[in-house]
Design a protein around this motif. Structure first.
Motif, PDB file in Angstrom:
ATOM      1  N   ALA A 130       0.863  -1.182   0.000  1.00 23.55           N
ATOM      2  CA  ALA A 130       0.000   0.000   0.000  1.00 23.55           C
ATOM      3  C   ALA A 130       0.905   1.239   0.000  1.00 23.55           C
ATOM      4  N   PRO A 131       0.369   2.402  -0.361  1.00 15.81           N
ATOM      5  CA  PRO A 131       1.195   3.620  -0.382  1.00 15.81           C
ATOM      6  C   PRO A 131       1.940   3.883   0.932  1.00 15.81           C
ATOM      7  N   ARG A 132       1.297   3.671   2.081  1.00 14.40           N
ATOM      8  CA  ARG A 132       1.981   3.893   3.369  1.00 14.40           C
ATOM      9  C   ARG A 132       3.126   2.905   3.549  1.00 14.40           C
ATOM     10  N   GLU A 133       2.922   1.679   3.088  1.00 16.52           N
ATOM     11  CA  GLU A 133       3.988   0.677   3.188  1.00 16.52           C
ATOM     12  C   GLU A 133       5.150   1.032   2.257  1.00 16.52           C
ATOM     13  N   GLN A 134       4.827   1.589   1.106  1.00 15.45           N
ATOM     14  CA  GLN A 134       5.870   2.027   0.184  1.00 15.45           C
ATOM     15  C   GLN A 134       6.711   3.128   0.833  1.00 15.45           C
ATOM     16  N   GLU A 135       6.067   4.042   1.538  1.00 18.83           N
ATOM     17  CA  GLU A 135       6.793   5.102   2.249  1.00 18.83           C
ATOM     18  C   GLU A 135       7.674   4.509   3.351  1.00 18.83           C
ATOM     19  N   ALA A 136       7.140   3.527   4.079  1.00 20.89           N
ATOM     20  CA  ALA A 136       7.922   2.874   5.133  1.00 20.89           C
ATOM     21  C   ALA A 136       9.137   2.169   4.527  1.00 20.89           C
ATOM     22  N   LEU A 137       8.944   1.532   3.376  1.00 13.81           N
ATOM     23  CA  LEU A 137      10.050   0.850   2.705  1.00 13.81           C
ATOM     24  C   LEU A 137      11.104   1.858   2.260  1.00 13.81           C
TER      25      LEU A 137
END
Length: 150
Positions: A130-137
């Motif tokens: 998800a977009p938030r997970e992409q930011e965390a990555l």
């Protein structure tokens, strides 16, 4: 109690290190699946990356940079020459030596392979995160780079 806290943190970090090693290994295997069959040995890959990153070099220079014997590097370079990955030109300042560089055809192949792996990774990131997970990555990549530079 301070000792218990430090032991607990040490255990947590040891577990994290193990999980990270497994995760990175799995990701590397998946990326290798995107590469062409008959991929290079680790020694050949190392020479290719060094020539790509640092530019042309002699066998002696490559051996020193990779911390291997001159004879071992000569075998590795010869195998890459046979595969038309590298080509050599006489050293203009010392005709006894040869300066090796990646061939233009191989450089194009290298770029094509990277594009394929990055395309697979892009599709995987889009499909699995998800977009938030992409930011965390993205933040994790910065941290991984710091650890890699240690």
């Amino acid at each position: 109690m301070v000792t218990d806290s430090k032991a607990s943190e040490g255990s947590r970090l040891a577990a994290l290190a193990g999980e990270l090693r497994v995760s990175i290994g799995k990701l590397n295997r998946r990326l290798r699946e995107q590469a062409h069959p008959g991929d290079f040995t680790s020694a050949q890959k190392s020479v290719v990356h060094r020539l790509e990153r640092d530019g042309p070099a002699t066998v002696a220079g490559l051996a020193k940079a990779e911390s291997v014997r001159h004879q071992s590097m000569r075998v590795t370079v010869a195998s890459l020459e046979t595969l038309k990955v590298v080509s050599g030109e006489p050293d203009p300042t010392d005709g006894r030596q040869t300066i090796f560089s990646l061939t233009p055809v191989f450089q194009k192949s290298l770029k094509t392979g990277r594009v394929a792996r990055e395309d697979w990774l892009l599709r995987a990131l889009h499909a699995q995160l998800a977009p938030r997970e992409q930011e965390a990555l993205s933040s994790a990549v910065e941290l991984l780079n710091r650890v890699g530079d240690f």
